[in-house]
Design an enzyme around this catalytic site. Sequence first.
Site, PDB file in Angstrom:
ATOM      1  N   MET A  31     -26.904  12.232   1.766  1.00 49.94           N
ATOM      2  CA  MET A  31     -27.307  12.519   0.386  1.00 49.94           C
ATOM      3  C   MET A  31     -27.798  11.311  -0.015  1.00 49.94           C
ATOM      4  SD  MET A  31     -24.845  14.906  -1.610  1.00 49.94           S
ATOM      5  CE  MET A  31     -23.577  13.297  -2.555  1.00 49.94           C
ATOM      6  N   HIS A  35     -25.059   3.938   4.311  1.00 44.14           N
ATOM      7  CA  HIS A  35     -23.850   3.132   4.670  1.00 44.14           C
ATOM      8  C   HIS A  35     -23.436   3.081   6.688  1.00 44.14           C
ATOM      9  CE1 HIS A  35     -20.452   5.507   4.169  1.00 44.14           C
ATOM     10  NE2 HIS A  35     -20.784   5.888   3.177  1.00 44.14           N
ATOM     11  N   HIS A  38     -22.539   6.658   7.565  1.00 44.96           N
ATOM     12  CA  HIS A  38     -23.572   7.765   8.282  1.00 44.96           C
ATOM     13  C   HIS A  38     -24.422   6.946   9.165  1.00 44.96           C
ATOM     14  CE1 HIS A  38     -24.094   7.668   3.650  1.00 44.96           C
ATOM     15  NE2 HIS A  38     -23.882   8.945   3.646  1.00 44.96           N
TER      16      HIS A  38
HETATM   17  P1  AMP Z   1     -22.557  12.043   1.977  1.00 42.20           P
HETATM   18  O1  AMP Z   1     -24.091  11.167   1.677  1.00 42.20           O
HETATM   19  O2  AMP Z   1     -21.974  11.158   1.543  1.00 42.20           O
HETATM   20  O3  AMP Z   1     -23.119  13.573   2.158  1.00 42.20           O
HETATM   21  O4  AMP Z   1     -22.762  12.408   3.551  1.00 42.20           O
HETATM   22  C1  AMP Z   1     -23.385  12.598   4.890  1.00 42.20           C
HETATM   23  C2  AMP Z   1     -22.775  12.976   6.561  1.00 42.20           C
HETATM   24  O5  AMP Z   1     -21.815  11.560   6.465  1.00 42.20           O
HETATM   25  C3  AMP Z   1     -21.772  13.163   5.678  1.00 42.20           C
HETATM   26  O6  AMP Z   1     -21.125  13.922   7.303  1.00 42.20           O
HETATM   27  C4  AMP Z   1     -20.244  12.681   5.592  1.00 42.20           C
HETATM   28  O7  AMP Z   1     -18.978  13.422   6.203  1.00 42.20           O
HETATM   29  C5  AMP Z   1     -20.466  11.118   6.493  1.00 42.20           C
HETATM   30  N1  AMP Z   1     -20.513  10.476   5.682  1.00 42.20           N
HETATM   31  C6  AMP Z   1     -19.419   9.997   5.203  1.00 42.20           C
HETATM   32  N2  AMP Z   1     -19.198   8.659   4.982  1.00 42.20           N
HETATM   33  C7  AMP Z   1     -18.047   8.507   6.026  1.00 42.20           C
HETATM   34  C8  AMP Z   1     -17.910   7.493   6.613  1.00 42.20           C
HETATM   35  N3  AMP Z   1     -16.847   6.228   6.456  1.00 42.20           N
HETATM   36  N4  AMP Z   1     -17.552   7.729   7.713  1.00 42.20           N
HETATM   37  C9  AMP Z   1     -17.939   8.715   8.805  1.00 42.20           C
HETATM   38  N5  AMP Z   1     -19.176   9.149   7.963  1.00 42.20           N
HETATM   39  C10 AMP Z   1     -19.128   9.368   7.302  1.00 42.20           C
END
Ligand code: AMP
Length: 270
Positions: A31, A35, A38
């Site tokens: 999304m 960081h 990702h």
């Molecule tokens: P999001 O943008 O929050 O929807 O996350 C996108 C992807 O990045 C998802 O598969 C999350 O599980 C992964 N993700 C988010 N934060 C972390 C983290 N701290 N460590 C590893 N993967 C992450």
Amino acid sequence: MIEVINTSKEMSRVSDNIKKSGKNISFVPTMGALHRGHLSLISKAKKSGDAVIVSIFVNPTQFGPKEDFAKYPRNLKKDLALLKPFAPLIVFAPSAKNIYPNDFGTFVDVEDLSCKLCGEFRPGHFKGVATVVLKLFNIVKPDFAFFGKKDYQQQLLIKKMAKDLNLNIKIVTCPTIREKDGLALSSRNAYLSPVERKSASLIYKALKTAKKMAKSKNAEKIISFIKRFLAASPLIKVEYASIVKKANGAAQILIAVKIGSTRLIDNILI
Ligand code: AMP
């Protein structure tokens, strides 16, 4: 080069061409507000040598009416700068209208799993997640898709959907990337005030201590310890702390808390 694609039609066309050239596609849905968490998934995807596609889409259907959809951080320019070292890379950044045209009306529900834990506190959330991920899979046509263990229930749900719906996609789960004090990286950490940020470090401390306790204490004692430990900060409200048994005999502790209006989740293997 970083190629940015904004429509599903163009994305599908580009994916078809990659396939025709005999290459596999590795896909990392996000999304945005990228960081190191990702980036670790993208780095893993790149290692496969496949064409790598990263989606950046703040999915409206996974947010509840009182949740943070409107204020969720969006900064495509900054995200693209962070992605530069991973070139060549394709970024799929569609508009909400492109993904959900006015006459859209079909949703995916991974029954049972979508109602538990986070699903209990965020009704409809996982229906939105499963729907957008299936749509993205159909548009991007990946062979491999990478998800973070930070969102433990989410990766379980995607794996279940892939199995139940016979998707020919290998779901790869990657480890949680943390700050120095243990806080799991999350785009939502940016909402925290300095005092809230300080108390947020208790989440991982609770999990680590609970992991040690698991050698000698039962589940009930561990959960009540976590709740007491986190109650030490008046800023933290625990939504749930739960131990989920796995098929291989191991177990996972999952936590969701609210710090002010910011909702944070984390988990650890025990
Ligand atoms: P999001 O943008 O929050 O929807 O996350 C996108 C992807 O990045 C998802 O598969 C999350 O599980 C992964 N993700 C988010 N934060 C972390 C983290 N701290 N460590 C590893 N993967 C992450």
